[in-house]
Write an enzyme that holds these catalytic residues in place. Structure first.
Site, short mmCIF file in Angstrom:
data_model
loop_
_atom_site.label_atom_id
_atom_site.label_comp_id
_atom_site.label_asym_id
_atom_site.label_seq_id
_atom_site.Cartn_x
_atom_site.Cartn_y
_atom_site.Cartn_z
N HIS A 159 -61.49 34.28 -37.43
CA HIS A 159 -60.66 35.29 -36.75
C HIS A 159 -60.72 36.59 -37.56
O HIS A 159 -60.49 36.57 -38.77
CB HIS A 159 -59.22 34.81 -36.63
CG HIS A 159 -58.24 35.89 -36.27
ND1 HIS A 159 -58.43 36.74 -35.21
CD2 HIS A 159 -57.08 36.27 -36.85
CE1 HIS A 159 -57.40 37.60 -35.14
NE2 HIS A 159 -56.58 37.33 -36.14
N HIS A 194 -55.77 43.36 -30.87
CA HIS A 194 -55.63 42.49 -32.04
C HIS A 194 -56.94 42.23 -32.77
O HIS A 194 -57.09 42.59 -33.93
CB HIS A 194 -54.99 41.16 -31.60
CG HIS A 194 -54.64 40.23 -32.71
ND1 HIS A 194 -53.64 39.29 -32.59
CD2 HIS A 194 -55.15 40.07 -33.95
CE1 HIS A 194 -53.55 38.60 -33.72
NE2 HIS A 194 -54.47 39.06 -34.56
N HIS A 249 -60.33 41.23 -37.50
CA HIS A 249 -59.80 42.44 -36.89
C HIS A 249 -60.92 43.48 -36.80
O HIS A 249 -60.70 44.67 -37.06
CB HIS A 249 -58.63 42.99 -37.71
CG HIS A 249 -57.40 42.16 -37.66
ND1 HIS A 249 -56.24 42.49 -38.31
CD2 HIS A 249 -57.13 40.99 -37.02
CE1 HIS A 249 -55.31 41.58 -38.09
NE2 HIS A 249 -55.84 40.65 -37.31
N TYR A 265 -85.02 29.37 -28.76
CA TYR A 265 -85.31 30.43 -29.73
C TYR A 265 -85.21 29.90 -31.15
O TYR A 265 -84.37 29.05 -31.45
CB TYR A 265 -84.32 31.59 -29.54
CG TYR A 265 -84.49 32.70 -30.56
CD1 TYR A 265 -85.51 33.63 -30.45
CD2 TYR A 265 -83.63 32.79 -31.64
CE1 TYR A 265 -85.67 34.65 -31.37
CE2 TYR A 265 -83.77 33.81 -32.58
CZ TYR A 265 -84.78 34.72 -32.43
OH TYR A 265 -84.94 35.72 -33.37
N GLU A 304 -51.64 32.54 -38.50
CA GLU A 304 -52.41 32.32 -37.28
C GLU A 304 -52.88 30.87 -37.14
O GLU A 304 -53.79 30.58 -36.36
CB GLU A 304 -53.62 33.25 -37.24
CG GLU A 304 -53.28 34.72 -37.09
CD GLU A 304 -52.71 35.08 -35.73
OE1 GLU A 304 -52.27 34.17 -34.99
OE2 GLU A 304 -52.68 36.28 -35.41
N TYR A 323 -77.95 41.04 -23.63
CA TYR A 323 -77.99 39.59 -23.47
C TYR A 323 -77.35 38.84 -24.64
O TYR A 323 -77.23 37.61 -24.61
CB TYR A 323 -79.42 39.10 -23.25
CG TYR A 323 -80.38 39.39 -24.38
CD1 TYR A 323 -80.40 38.60 -25.53
CD2 TYR A 323 -81.29 40.44 -24.29
CE1 TYR A 323 -81.29 38.85 -26.56
CE2 TYR A 323 -82.19 40.70 -25.31
CZ TYR A 323 -82.18 39.91 -26.45
OH TYR A 323 -83.06 40.17 -27.47
#
Length: 274
Positions: free
Chosen positions: A153, A215, A155, A270, A135, A174
């Protein structure tokens, strides 16, 4: 590590006269590391493959070696938190013009300092013996389009499930503001292809995370901790929507774009002052 006689994955690959197998996004049977939350001793040692790199300022660690340790730790964290199975998913961090990325097809608990994999921004390998993740185009596309220093990345189960249902994650909370707004689903394309990277680029426009249809997820940030936190928030958001929408006879109430913008403004201040 894990009964591997202290040898790194790259050392074992060299002994067998081959590179680590490129299994892409089709992981083999999941392995259960003895303790995914424990940092192995070899990650604190001086990486053999990195010893010739110039040291940083006096008293500071080599940034490449540190980034690799952080990449491995984040990859292991994703497995411990159930966001990946086996060798699925991948993690990267950028240090200058070098991208440190997890290798293809190697369980994260087997990685050590000598297994570091680095490429330049064009994808040419400049560090390590193991093949980079299949990837890699996804990671390089993020770095080309943004000022990101890290990409994660996964799954993740709930997020991947939602990627099969909607073109955009409904505004059920939110938390979407933490990802830059309503999270889009990139059109499906086979893993490891330029087409998938292009689809992701479109979905990430003005966002810090997206779903990949059928994916998984992609998020990025200024640090690996930030990129990982965005992944966790995205998975939680998808799980929340799936849970709410599964109640018979009811439809989840959604936030309006104005309400999301108001939350996004509040979130800018925040936390603790910096």
């Amino acid at each position: 590590m894990s009964g591997m006689s202290g040898k790194s994955a790259s050392e074992r690959a060299r002994e067998t006269g081959r590179r680590s197998p490129d299994s892409g996004e089709e992981p083999g049977p999941a392995e259960t590391p003895a303790d995914l939350t424990e940092t192995p001793a070899d990650l604190t040692e001086t990486p053999a493959d990195l010893t010739e790199r110039p040291a940083g300022p006096a008293g500071t660690p080599d940034p490449i070696a540190k980034a690799w340790r952080d990449v491995v730790a984040t990859a292991r964290r994703s497995a411990a938190d159930g966001l990946v199975v086996g060798t699925s998913g991948n993690v990267s961090a950028r240090v200058g013009d070098t991208v440190l990325v997890t290798p293809s097809g190697v369980p994260y608990d087997r990685l050590g300092p000598g297994d570091a994999v680095g490429v330049d921004l064009d994808g040419r390998q400049i560090l390590g013996d193991l093949a980079p993740t299949s990837e890699l185009p996804l990671h390089l596309a993020v770095y080309a389009d943004t000022g990101a220093a890290a990409v994660v990345h996964t799954h993740a189960v709930h997020a991947t499930a939602v990627s099969t249902l909607v073109a955009e994650v409904p505004l059920v909370h939110y938390a979407a503001a933490l990802l830059g707004g309503p999270v889009r689903t990139a059109a499906y394309a086979r893993y490891g292809t330029p087409e998938l990277a292009d689809a992701m680029r479109a979905a990430l426009r003005d966002r810090t995370g997206c779903l990949l249809a059928n994916h998984g997820t992609v998020t990025y940030g200024d640090t690996l901790d930030q990129a990982y936190e965005r992944t966790a928030q995205l998975e939680w958001l998808c799980r929340l929507w799936l849970t709410a929408s599964s109640v018979p006879g009811h439809r989840p109430g959604l936030l309006t774009p104005a309400q999301l913008d108001e939350a996004a403004e509040a979130l800018r201040s925040y936390g603790q002052p910096r």
